[in-house]
Design an enzyme around this catalytic site. Structure first.
Site, short mmCIF file in Angstrom:
data_model
loop_
_atom_site.label_atom_id
_atom_site.label_comp_id
_atom_site.label_asym_id
_atom_site.label_seq_id
_atom_site.Cartn_x
_atom_site.Cartn_y
_atom_site.Cartn_z
N ALA A 11 10.16 2.27 -3.73
CA ALA A 11 11.57 2.64 -3.78
C ALA A 11 12.04 2.98 -5.19
CB ALA A 11 12.44 1.53 -3.19
N HIS A 178 -5.23 17.78 -9.54
CA HIS A 178 -3.88 17.67 -10.07
C HIS A 178 -3.97 17.24 -11.53
CE1 HIS A 178 0.36 17.01 -10.31
NE2 HIS A 178 0.28 15.70 -10.37
#
Length: 313
Positions: A11, A178
């Site tokens: 979160a 990436h």
């Protein structure tokens, strides 16, 4: 029909912003989860986001929790959990720490949401998505890494800025790992249908590509105390939308390549078709000689990263 259920593990800035984008687009009901040590923080962020629903007119529910039981039966699980690299922390330290976090998360997910599609956002991305596959034992089509959508978005942004045109007219593609070895494909980059090589000189195009490779580091340097989250979260939400709405989007993602591109059982950024089943197919392109060489170099870097992780876990 019930709404899709979307769980976001982590979160922090990326996870909470992803929840924001997903709720605003009414992609489904959202569970925002973090570790118990985070206290009521995910509940606070979820409630704050819910209170914006009358303003923006979405009916998705958003709850915050530290209990995986509340995530049960999720259709999509986004994993953003993990530590950023800190001063004094080696690459191996980051690999070992985040591999342990990924292992713990995926042990929970495979029990509570055995039919979910997993989108991994945590870094180092190419190793973390491989770890997620190993731990869950899910079909590889349902374990995907988010990187290519973000990298391509940065590339398109810089191209639009350079040419003074709408980002909507930029169609581009990047492949490979990436990071510094990502592979731009000028042969697959157009501006309103015009090949980018007709509009930007090779030397300048390479400068733009280099800025794309270092796009995350550039933002870290500007923020001083954090890393990018708006674009990474937006890229993830676009993948979630493709899955829950079965849109069959052709997007660059970290997908498990076995025979494809001769990779031999590793995750690497390639163009895929995303739908309800996750990666519904990998699109194999005919690369130029230089693009193929760069791609193989990127694959080698991914293999080295995964090998290093295997020794640490």
């Amino acid at each position: 029909m019930r709404r899709a259920k979307i769980t976001i593990v982590g979160a922090g800035n990326v996870g909470a912003t992803c929840a924001h984008w997903c709720a605003a687009a009414e992609l489904g009901d959202i569970v925002l989860l973090d570790i118990p040590q985070a206290g009521d923080m995910p509940k606070g962020k979820a409630l704050d986001l819910m209170q914006s629903s009358p303003i923006f007119g979405f009916d998705s529910t958003v709850i915050g929790t530290s209990d995986y039981a509340e995530t049960a039966g999720s259709d999509v699980v986004v994993i953003t959990a993990g530590l950023p690299r800190k001063p004094g922390m080696s690459r191996d330290d980051l690999l070992a720490t985040n591999a342990k976090i990924m292992t713990a998360v995926c042990e929970e997910v495979k029990t509570t949401s055995p039919e979910a599609v997993i989108i991994v956002v945590s870094n180092p991305l190419d190793a973390m998505v491989q770890r997620a596959l190993q731990v869950t034992g899910f079909p590889p089509q349902r374990v995907i890494g988010q990187a290519g959508v973000l990298d391509t978005a940065r590339y398109r942004t810089f191209l639009a800025m350079e040419l003074g045109v709408s980002v909507e007219d930029i169609c581009a593609l990047l492949m490979g790992g990436h990071g510094d070895t990502m592979v731009p494909l000028p042969s697959c980059t157009t501006v309103g249908g015009i090949p980018v090589t007709q509009l930007i000189e090779p030397a300048r195009l390479e400068e733009i590509v280099d800025r794309t490779r270092k796009g995350g580091a550039e933002i870290v340097g500007l923020l001083k105390t954090g890393s990018a989250y708006y674009a990474p979260a937006g890229a993830t939400a676009q993948m979630v939308e493709a899955i829950v709405r079965d849109k069959k989007r052709l997007l660059p993602c970290a997908a498990y390549c076995d025979k494809e591109y001769g990779v031999g059982g590793y995750y690497v950024g390639v163009p895929v078709v995303l739908g309800t089943g996750g990666v519904e197919r990998i699109v194999e392109l005919k690369l130029t000689d230089s693009e193929s060489a760069a791609f193989q170099n990127s694959v080698a870097a991914v293999k080295e990263l995964v090998s290093a992780m295997a020794k640490l876990v």
